[in-house]
Write a protein that holds these residues in place. Structure first.
Motif, short mmCIF file in Angstrom:
data_model
loop_
_atom_site.label_atom_id
_atom_site.label_comp_id
_atom_site.label_asym_id
_atom_site.label_seq_id
_atom_site.Cartn_x
_atom_site.Cartn_y
_atom_site.Cartn_z
N ARG A 1 0.84 -1.19 0.00
CA ARG A 1 0.00 0.00 0.00
C ARG A 1 0.88 1.25 0.00
O ARG A 1 2.02 1.21 0.44
N PRO A 2 0.34 2.38 -0.49
CA PRO A 2 1.12 3.62 -0.40
C PRO A 2 1.46 3.96 1.05
O PRO A 2 0.74 3.56 1.98
N GLY A 3 2.54 4.68 1.22
CA GLY A 3 2.95 5.12 2.55
C GLY A 3 2.99 6.63 2.63
O GLY A 3 2.81 7.34 1.64
N VAL A 4 3.20 7.13 3.85
CA VAL A 4 3.27 8.57 4.09
C VAL A 4 4.58 8.86 4.81
O VAL A 4 4.97 8.15 5.75
N MET A 5 5.26 9.91 4.36
CA MET A 5 6.48 10.37 5.02
C MET A 5 6.27 11.78 5.53
O MET A 5 5.83 12.66 4.78
N CYS A 6 6.55 11.99 6.79
CA CYS A 6 6.69 13.35 7.31
C CYS A 6 8.18 13.66 7.17
O CYS A 6 8.98 13.21 7.99
N LEU A 7 8.53 14.40 6.12
CA LEU A 7 9.95 14.63 5.82
C LEU A 7 10.59 15.64 6.75
O LEU A 7 11.82 15.75 6.80
N SER A 8 9.76 16.40 7.46
CA SER A 8 10.32 17.37 8.40
C SER A 8 9.27 17.76 9.42
O SER A 8 8.11 17.99 9.07
N TYR A 9 9.70 17.82 10.68
CA TYR A 9 8.84 18.29 11.77
C TYR A 9 9.73 19.18 12.62
O TYR A 9 10.66 18.70 13.27
N THR A 10 9.46 20.48 12.61
CA THR A 10 10.37 21.43 13.24
C THR A 10 9.63 22.40 14.15
O THR A 10 8.41 22.54 14.06
N TRP A 11 10.39 23.09 15.01
CA TRP A 11 9.83 24.01 15.99
C TRP A 11 10.61 25.31 16.01
O TRP A 11 11.81 25.34 15.74
N ASN A 12 9.93 26.39 16.36
CA ASN A 12 10.54 27.69 16.63
C ASN A 12 11.54 28.14 15.55
O ASN A 12 11.17 28.27 14.40
N ASP A 13 12.80 28.36 15.89
CA ASP A 13 13.76 28.85 14.90
C ASP A 13 13.88 27.90 13.72
O ASP A 13 14.01 28.33 12.57
N ASP A 14 13.85 26.60 13.98
CA ASP A 14 13.92 25.64 12.88
C ASP A 14 12.70 25.74 11.98
O ASP A 14 12.79 25.52 10.77
N SER A 15 11.55 26.06 12.57
CA SER A 15 10.34 26.25 11.77
C SER A 15 10.43 27.49 10.90
O SER A 15 10.03 27.49 9.73
N LEU A 16 11.00 28.56 11.45
CA LEU A 16 11.09 29.82 10.70
C LEU A 16 11.98 29.69 9.46
O LEU A 16 11.85 30.48 8.52
N LYS A 17 12.87 28.72 9.44
CA LYS A 17 13.70 28.50 8.26
C LYS A 17 12.86 28.15 7.04
O LYS A 17 13.30 28.30 5.90
N PHE A 18 11.64 27.64 7.27
CA PHE A 18 10.76 27.25 6.18
C PHE A 18 9.74 28.32 5.82
O PHE A 18 9.10 28.24 4.76
N ALA A 19 9.54 29.30 6.68
CA ALA A 19 8.37 30.17 6.58
C ALA A 19 8.26 30.90 5.25
O ALA A 19 7.15 31.13 4.76
N THR A 20 9.37 31.28 4.65
CA THR A 20 9.31 32.05 3.40
C THR A 20 9.43 31.17 2.16
O THR A 20 9.44 31.69 1.04
N LEU A 21 9.51 29.86 2.32
CA LEU A 21 9.67 28.95 1.19
C LEU A 21 8.32 28.40 0.74
O LEU A 21 7.46 28.10 1.57
N SER A 22 8.15 28.24 -0.56
CA SER A 22 6.96 27.56 -1.07
C SER A 22 7.04 26.07 -0.73
O SER A 22 8.09 25.57 -0.31
N ALA A 23 5.95 25.37 -0.96
CA ALA A 23 5.92 23.94 -0.66
C ALA A 23 7.00 23.19 -1.43
O ALA A 23 7.72 22.34 -0.87
N HIS A 24 7.17 23.49 -2.71
CA HIS A 24 8.17 22.77 -3.51
C HIS A 24 9.59 23.22 -3.18
O HIS A 24 10.53 22.40 -3.24
N GLU A 25 9.77 24.47 -2.80
CA GLU A 25 11.08 24.90 -2.34
C GLU A 25 11.45 24.18 -1.04
O GLU A 25 12.62 23.78 -0.86
N ARG A 26 10.49 24.01 -0.18
CA ARG A 26 10.74 23.26 1.05
C ARG A 26 11.14 21.82 0.73
O ARG A 26 12.09 21.27 1.30
N LEU A 27 10.36 21.20 -0.16
CA LEU A 27 10.64 19.82 -0.52
C LEU A 27 12.05 19.68 -1.10
O LEU A 27 12.81 18.76 -0.72
N ASP A 28 12.44 20.56 -2.00
CA ASP A 28 13.77 20.48 -2.60
C ASP A 28 14.86 20.63 -1.54
O ASP A 28 15.87 19.90 -1.56
#
Length: 542
Positions: free
Chosen positions: A389-416
């Motif tokens: 069956r298909p699976g699911v990956m949570c490729l990143s789970y971050t908090w606070n400063d680590d979360s802010l590193k993603f805030a300005t990136l689009s979904a595909h920029e984050r994935l890359d």
């Protein structure tokens, strides 16, 4: 989760055959506003309906709040858990509703958990694979021992845990009240740095990046140490499960559920039925009237109510909703202003199969495992429901400063960015080739109606938290401040756990019943009835 600040047994109150209380006959069918359709709001609405009131739920987005399960378009049976996703078995009040709805759970694949096939720890460019802490290099065991020793020597871990197991409230309160006095001004990092067992910076660094239980703790380092102690004492970080099919089934299930023991309403009544299937749109203004409150919604419809239950993040009271100043005393408005939120980002992808179970030809191990790293992803979680069956990956789970590193990136920029980082950890694994469809991602601090993942107090904020939590006790308030009840994660002592949303909602239910002239059964007293014997310690202000 018998929270030491206010060790009321909500699970016992819920289970008692006498129910949560009764209202005078004149109150039957009266409308009460419930602002917010997250776990707290829906819990409050469900119990108020059972008691014979007519809750009117206002919701700005979708029922569930941060209990949000986003289905993958290519396989809607599988979901990305955007907010809450793992629930400790100690959360007995939450599980009252999970069991009521007959939802299936599964062991959550936390790092080094017994049900997790393998965990890979990647720190400083060095990788270690293990099934348990015993299989890791000795320094990791040193860190685990240092944490346990610090808790035993400075926070009386064994005494507190024993008192909780026996529900010995007297001992629990005596020890916890001393700890509150000692550690209210102490940050998590400050506690570690001043503990004899953590004098090595390397030990503190490893603990922050890997931690034990659900993983690293360093993004919590600036927060009050009391926040961490509650998590540890209530075992909120241990023995966690996920909800098969997604956690949003809990609030949605209560929305549709038809209780068998309704007061006033005919059999078959549900919250959905009382709302003709849909909640009211967002509340945009809450005002005071001679007899109670007026609530204006996004459709400019105005309704009046004798009481209001408010469950969203309290910052929305500052600008999202036009509020009458009289809703709260000045000291409570100060507490609202001082509320501090944790940020959080996640990115999920659907994959064709659980390829991480493929055997590495060189080592014989699975090619991937649950991953903890000091790189950009921080935490990678793997979810599967069978090899074909298909699976699911949570490729990143971050908090606070680590979360802010993603805030300005689009979904595909984050994935890359994440795939580039993971390629350095797993150079022989082509994750992208297995991805089906677009990534699903969220940053809670940029969500307009949330502005953060959950409340988490900074050092010195205990007094503010006490004001918010105890706001449901309104006997000493001026009449103009009565009838408006706060609940939800911001009000809870255990931020970030759905149990706190449930229990504070039950506080609000007690408050509404009391406000409308009702009462609890003498054999089943509620949180307000026992408040003065269990009340959180009141630290001196001057």
């Amino acid at each position: 989760m018998l929270v030491p600040d206010f060790p009321f047994s909500y699970d016992s109150w819920l289970r008692h055959p006498a129910g949560l209380g009764t209202l005078p006959p004149s109150a039957a069918g009266i409308e009460v506003a419930v602002v917010g359709g997250g776990m707290a709001g829906i819990t409050a609405a469900y119990e108020l309906m059972r008691l014979g009131l007519r809750p009117v739920v206002y919701e700005a987005e979708q029922l569930g709040g941060r209990m949000r399960s986003a289905p993958f378009p290519d396989n809607p049976e599988l979901v990305a858990e955007m907010g809450a996703m793992r629930f400790p078995l100690s959360a007995r009040s939450l599980f009252h509703y999970i069991d009521l709805l007959g939802l299936r759970t599964y062991p959550f694949p936390n790092p080094l958990a017994p049900s997790t096939p393998s965990t890979l720890i990647d720190l400083g460019g060095r990788r270690h694979r293990a099934r348990s802490t015993d299989e890791l290099p000795g320094i990791y065991q040193e860190v685990a021992d240092a944490w346990d020793k610090a808790l035993q020597e400075r926070a009386e871990l064994s005494t507190i845990r024993d008192a909780m197991q026996r529900r010995d409230v007297e001992t629990l309160k005596a020890v916890w009240n001393r700890l509150v006095t000692e550690f209210d001004d102490q940050s998590f990092y400050g506690f570690l740095a001043t503990s004899p067992s953590f004098q090595s910076f390397r030990h503190r660094e490893i603990f922050g990046q890997v931690g034990f239980g659900t993983g690293g703790w360093d993004t919590d380092f600036p927060n009050s140490f009391l926040e961490i102690l509650r998590v540890v004492f209530t075992e909120a970080d241990d023995n966690q499960v996920g909800i098969a099919g997604g956690c949003q089934q809990v609030p949605r299930g209560l929305w549709l559920h038809t209780p068998a023991d309704l007061a006033h309403w005919p059999a078959g009544t549900s919250l959905a039925a009382l709302h003709n299937g849909s909640a009211r749109p967002a509340a945009t203004r809450i005002g005071r009237t001679a007899d109670g409150f007026s609530v204006t919604d996004a459709d400019n419809t105005v309704r009046e109510y004798p009481a209001v239950v408010f469950s969203p993040h309290v910052w929305t009271l500052l600008h999202r909703i036009d509020c009458a100043p009289e809703l709260l005393p000045t000291a409570h408005w100060t507490a609202v202003e001082r509320t501090h939120y944790m940020g959080s980002s996640k990115l999920f992808v659907l994959v064709d199969r659980p390829f991480w179970r493929d055997a590495d030809p060189d080592t014989g191990h699975d090619v991937m495992g649950m991953t903890l790293t000091d790189r950009m992803p921080r935490g990678v979680y793997l979810f599967e429901d069978g090899p074909d069956r298909p699976g699911v990956m949570c490729l990143s789970y971050t908090w606070n400063d680590d979360s802010l590193k993603f805030a300005t990136l689009s979904a595909h920029e984050r994935l890359d960015a994440l795939l580039t980082s993971l390629a350095a950890i797993y150079p022989n694994v082509d994750i992208r080739s297995h991805i089906v469809g677009d990534p699903i991602t969220i940053t809670w601090e940029t969500e307009p109606h949330f502005m953060g993942a959950f409340k988490s107090n900074l050092p010195g904020q205990y007094r503010y938290q006490r004001r918010l939590f105890t706001q449901f006790m309104q006997e000493s308030m001026d009449p103009e401040h009565r009838g408006f009840f706060l609940c939800g994660d911001d009000v809870s002592w255990t931020a970030g756990f759905a149990e706190g949303a449930v229990t504070t909602a039950l506080n609000a239910v007690w408050g509404v019943v009391n406000h409308l002239g009702g009462s609890t059964h003498p054999h089943n007293p509620g949180p307000g009835d026992l408040f003065h014997s269990l009340a959180p310690v009141d630290l001196p202000y001057v």
